[in-house]
Design a protein around this motif. Structure first.
Motif, PDB file in Angstrom:
ATOM      1  N   ILE A  40       1.566  -4.947  -0.509  1.00 47.20           N
ATOM      2  CA  ILE A  40       0.148  -4.872  -0.478  1.00 47.20           C
ATOM      3  C   ILE A  40       0.023  -3.369  -0.055  1.00 47.20           C
ATOM      4  CG2 ILE A  40      -0.297  -7.159   0.156  1.00 47.20           C
ATOM      5  CD1 ILE A  40      -0.740  -6.109   3.200  1.00 47.20           C
ATOM      6  N   CYS A  43       5.552 -12.572   1.065  1.00 48.13           N
ATOM      7  CA  CYS A  43       5.912 -12.700  -0.334  1.00 48.13           C
ATOM      8  C   CYS A  43       7.390 -13.535  -0.639  1.00 48.13           C
ATOM      9  CB  CYS A  43       6.567 -11.153  -0.520  1.00 48.13           C
ATOM     10  SG  CYS A  43       5.227 -10.081  -0.555  1.00 48.13           S
ATOM     11  N   ILE A  63       4.819  -2.689   9.811  1.00 50.03           N
ATOM     12  CA  ILE A  63       6.083  -3.423  10.163  1.00 50.03           C
ATOM     13  C   ILE A  63       6.850  -2.690  11.254  1.00 50.03           C
ATOM     14  CG2 ILE A  63       8.447  -4.112   9.318  1.00 50.03           C
ATOM     15  CD1 ILE A  63       7.080  -4.047   6.390  1.00 50.03           C
ATOM     16  N   LEU A 123       7.041 -11.420  11.239  1.00 47.35           N
ATOM     17  CA  LEU A 123       5.930 -11.166  11.145  1.00 47.35           C
ATOM     18  C   LEU A 123       5.080 -12.389  11.489  1.00 47.35           C
ATOM     19  CD1 LEU A 123       5.457  -8.560   8.203  1.00 47.35           C
ATOM     20  CD2 LEU A 123       5.160  -8.072  10.701  1.00 47.35           C
ATOM     21  N   TYR A 127       9.739  -7.328  -0.823  1.00 49.20           N
ATOM     22  CA  TYR A 127      10.485  -5.980  -0.834  1.00 49.20           C
ATOM     23  C   TYR A 127      10.573  -5.056   0.406  1.00 49.20           C
ATOM     24  CZ  TYR A 127      10.136  -6.543  -6.186  1.00 49.20           C
ATOM     25  OH  TYR A 127      10.203  -6.838  -7.282  1.00 49.20           O
ATOM     26  N   CYS A 128       9.840  -5.333   1.317  1.00 52.22           N
ATOM     27  CA  CYS A 128       9.968  -4.757   2.610  1.00 52.22           C
ATOM     28  C   CYS A 128      11.556  -4.901   3.014  1.00 52.22           C
ATOM     29  CB  CYS A 128       8.934  -5.150   3.616  1.00 52.22           C
ATOM     30  SG  CYS A 128       9.069  -7.023   3.809  1.00 52.22           S
ATOM     31  N   ASN A 146       7.363   0.020   0.687  1.00 52.19           N
ATOM     32  CA  ASN A 146       7.587  -0.742  -0.238  1.00 52.19           C
ATOM     33  C   ASN A 146       6.820  -2.236  -0.014  1.00 52.19           C
ATOM     34  OD1 ASN A 146       9.825   0.642  -2.135  1.00 52.19           O
ATOM     35  ND2 ASN A 146      10.523   1.106  -0.013  1.00 52.19           N
ATOM     36  N   CYS A 147       6.063  -2.174   0.906  1.00 51.48           N
ATOM     37  CA  CYS A 147       5.520  -3.516   0.972  1.00 51.48           C
ATOM     38  C   CYS A 147       4.173  -3.618  -0.188  1.00 51.48           C
ATOM     39  CB  CYS A 147       4.476  -3.372   2.329  1.00 51.48           C
ATOM     40  SG  CYS A 147       3.257  -4.695   2.795  1.00 51.48           S
ATOM     41  N   VAL A 162       1.650  -3.470   5.609  1.00 47.92           N
ATOM     42  CA  VAL A 162       1.845  -4.061   6.730  1.00 47.92           C
ATOM     43  C   VAL A 162       2.243  -2.979   8.134  1.00 47.92           C
ATOM     44  CG1 VAL A 162       2.768  -5.705   8.331  1.00 47.92           C
ATOM     45  CG2 VAL A 162       1.708  -6.576   6.085  1.00 47.92           C
ATOM     46  N   ILE A 186      11.842  -9.642   7.680  1.00 44.34           N
ATOM     47  CA  ILE A 186      10.425  -9.147   8.195  1.00 44.34           C
ATOM     48  C   ILE A 186       9.491  -9.938   7.926  1.00 44.34           C
ATOM     49  CG2 ILE A 186       8.658  -7.338   7.710  1.00 44.34           C
ATOM     50  CD1 ILE A 186      11.211  -5.567   6.826  1.00 44.34           C
ATOM     51  N   PRO A 187       9.332 -10.859   6.981  1.00 46.22           N
ATOM     52  CA  PRO A 187       8.077 -11.976   6.618  1.00 46.22           C
ATOM     53  C   PRO A 187       8.253 -12.831   7.880  1.00 46.22           C
ATOM     54  CG  PRO A 187       9.520 -11.730   4.731  1.00 46.22           C
ATOM     55  CD  PRO A 187       9.964 -10.515   5.600  1.00 46.22           C
ATOM     56  N   CYS A 247       0.294  -9.839   6.617  1.00 50.55           N
ATOM     57  CA  CYS A 247       1.410 -10.125   5.637  1.00 50.55           C
ATOM     58  C   CYS A 247       1.210 -11.285   4.592  1.00 50.55           C
ATOM     59  CB  CYS A 247       2.675 -10.278   6.389  1.00 50.55           C
ATOM     60  SG  CYS A 247       4.315 -10.753   5.266  1.00 50.55           S
ATOM     61  N   SER A 248       1.561 -10.920   3.276  1.00 48.66           N
ATOM     62  CA  SER A 248       1.350 -12.128   2.410  1.00 48.66           C
ATOM     63  C   SER A 248       2.533 -13.037   1.969  1.00 48.66           C
ATOM     64  CB  SER A 248       0.806 -11.639   1.030  1.00 48.66           C
ATOM     65  OG  SER A 248       1.988 -10.859   0.205  1.00 48.66           O
TER      66      SER A 248
END
Ligand code: FAD
Ligand code: SF4
Ligand code: SF4
Length: 483
Positions: free
Chosen positions: A110, A50, A119, A69, A54-55, A107-108, A117, A65-66, A47-48
């Protein structure tokens, strides 16, 4: 071991390993055992992080989510689970069966270039770890309230509302016409997508948290709406949509032409150990048969894959649009192809052929024309392109509509929309009847489990606000001073 984040450039996307298709075809077990701790941490670390995730925007529950993760990558699994469970009542179910390719993962940021990812699989890993470690415990409300809420429908919408209301301390009774808790999670969705033990485990937890279940109880048969309204301070209708759209073609009434839910319910019941005479007699058993499933949604995908597992000689899916325009999850289409299902895209049934029982489907090739009122390209028949598909069992999977609920429930003032779904205030999910709310497919039409959970949670908040307002309105000045 903690993994460093932002690894998407050096670590490729890797979903949990699936069992080989040849083995999957022989049983109804889930097709993957999910991640182990190392796999989940490594994939979560892609995961970047973000700034605008958008996820999360495209997850109907807006899961954090981020954050979870990151916690998974760092090995802080109990915190990760707590965060996942804060916004999602049944994360182990969504992790397994959300069409992630259309929601969070599709919609991730990356996704393009590196692959999104994984998810859903990480969400599932977190919750399964939490169950194994004993971190998932029954509800213990901080206060007990005397008001009671009646819920009709023990599918994901009703259960999500029940969970949230019980946490707030209400007395909650869930009614369902089925003999088991779970709605389509039990009798629609096959075991190879969602193990029934996963649903039963949740049902047991809800019971242990003080939620009462009244099963084999059908509203409209065993009581009308007015009777239930008298018994409870507020009601939630979460009865889903079950009226199957019928095939309008000559021969649709022949033996061997069956609705998808009849077929799937029988198969699920057999898997649960119930005696199913229609399978014993062969009427709903695909073993040795040439099966044609008509439709292109999740239900059609579940039917083709069930037929494969029952030992069908050949399984074909007939869909009038192309693969890119199928409503079903692309992931499920890929699984079906791996398992040997043949797809006839851009083809529609013209007639079922046979004397008493079906022996073939006559279909016609289609092309996609200009967009219709719903914005989707309309399929148009290509003259002279008819062809026949041998068929001993035809399964109609053309979608579902709501029943006429005001008549069924003996409640003529229950407002409905032009589609027959229940009319609600979108902020609270209150219906046109005082103290009666609605959630899930019966409000939005045939949809997804994750939307049903979101609706259930929203309706629970609407019911809570309604009951609190009613309580303060009935307080005497002396009571108010005492508080
Ligand atoms: P339901 O799950 O339908 O639950 C409604 C409950 O109300 C049922 O238990 C029913 O018995 C009960 N009930 C109905 N009428 C009465 C009455 N008069 N009295 C008492 N009880 C009543 N979604 C996904 O996200 N992923 C998938 O992979 C997926 N696969 C699917 C496969 C199939 C075959 C089908 C049919 C649907 C699938 N869906 C999937 C959609 C998903 O299952 C539904 O959107 C979701 O279950 C809706 O939840 P609900 O609680 O509104 O209704
Ligand atoms: Fe993705 Fe569904 Fe989980 Fe949301 S609930 S994060 S859409 S798998
Ligand atoms: Fe991570 Fe993808 Fe979400 Fe960005 S969009 S936060 S990369 S999961």
């Amino acid at each position: 071991m903690a993994e460093k984040l932002l690894r998407f450039v050096t670590v490729s996307r890797h979903a949990p390993d699936k069992r080989p298709a040849a083995a999957r075809r022989r049983d109804f077990d889930e097709i993957s055992a999910g991640f182990d701790a190392a796999g989940a941490a490594l994939q979560a670390a892609r995961c970047s992080q973000c700034g605008v995730p958008y996820c999360q925007v495209h997850c109907p529950l807006h899961n954090n989510i981020p954050d979870w993760l990151k916690l998974t990558a760092e090995g802080r699994l109990e915190e990760g689970y707590a965060m996942a469970a804060a916004t999602n009542t049944f994360p182990e179910i969504c992790g397994r069966i959300c069409p992630q390719d259309r929601l969070c993962e599709g919609n991730c940021v990356i996704e393009k270039g590196f692959g999104g990812v994984t998810i859903g699989a990480v969400e599932n890993f977190l919750v399964e770890t939490a169950f194994a470690e004993g971190w998932v415990r029954p509800i213990k409300p901080v206060v007990e309230r005397r008001q009671s809420v009646g819920i009709v429908g023990a599918g994901p919408a009703g259960l999500a509302a029940a969970d949230r209301l019980r946490r707030k301390g209400y007395r909650v009774t869930v009614h369902d016409r089925y003999d088991r808790v779970g709605g389509l999670l039990v009798y629609g969705i096959p075991n190879f997508k969602l193990d029934k033990a996963v649903v039963a485990r949740r049902a047991d937890l809800l019971r242990a948290g003080g939620i009462d279940f009244v099963l084999d109880f059908a509203l409209g048969r065993d009581a009308d709406l007015a009777t239930l309204r008298e018994r409870h301070d507020a009601l939630l209708i979460a009865t889903g949509v079950y009226k199957a759209r019928a095939l309008k073609a000559p021969g649709a009434g022949l033996a061997g032409v069956v609705p998808a839910m009849t077929y799937l319910t029988a198969s699920n019941r057999q898997g649960l150990g119930d005696a199913v005479p229609e399978i014993a007699s062969g009427a709903l058993d695909a073993d040795g048969k040439r099966v044609v499933v008509i439709g292109g949604g999740d239900t059609a995908m579940d039917c083709v894959r069930t037929a494969v597992r029952q030992g069908a000689r050949a399984v074909t899916c007939l869909y009038r649009r192309d693969r890119a325009n199928m409503p079903g999850s692309q992931r499920e289409v890929a699984h079906a192809i791996e398992e040997g299902v043949v797809f006839e895209w851009l083809a529609a049934p013209e007639a079922l052929l046979g004397d008493d029982a079906t022996r073939a489907v006559r279909a016609i090739r289609m092309r996609l024309g200009p967009p219709g009122p719903d914005g989707r390209q309309e399929p148009q028949p290509i003259a002279g392109s008819s062809f026949e598909l041998p068929c001993d069992l035809a399964i109609e999977a053309l979608g579902f509509d709501p029943e006429d609920l005001p008549t069924l429930f003996g409640a003529p003032d229950l407002g409905v929309t032009g589609w027959g779904t229940l009319a609600v205030d979108p902020r609270t999910l209150a219906t046109t009847l005082d103290g009666v709310f609605a959630a899930g497919d019966i409000v939005r039409g045939a949809s997804l489990v994750v939307w049903a959970i979101r609706d259930g949670r929203l309706a629970a908040d609407g019911i809570d606000a309604y009951l609190r307002a009613r309580e303060s309105a009935t307080e005497t000045p002396a009571m108010a001073e005492a508080i």
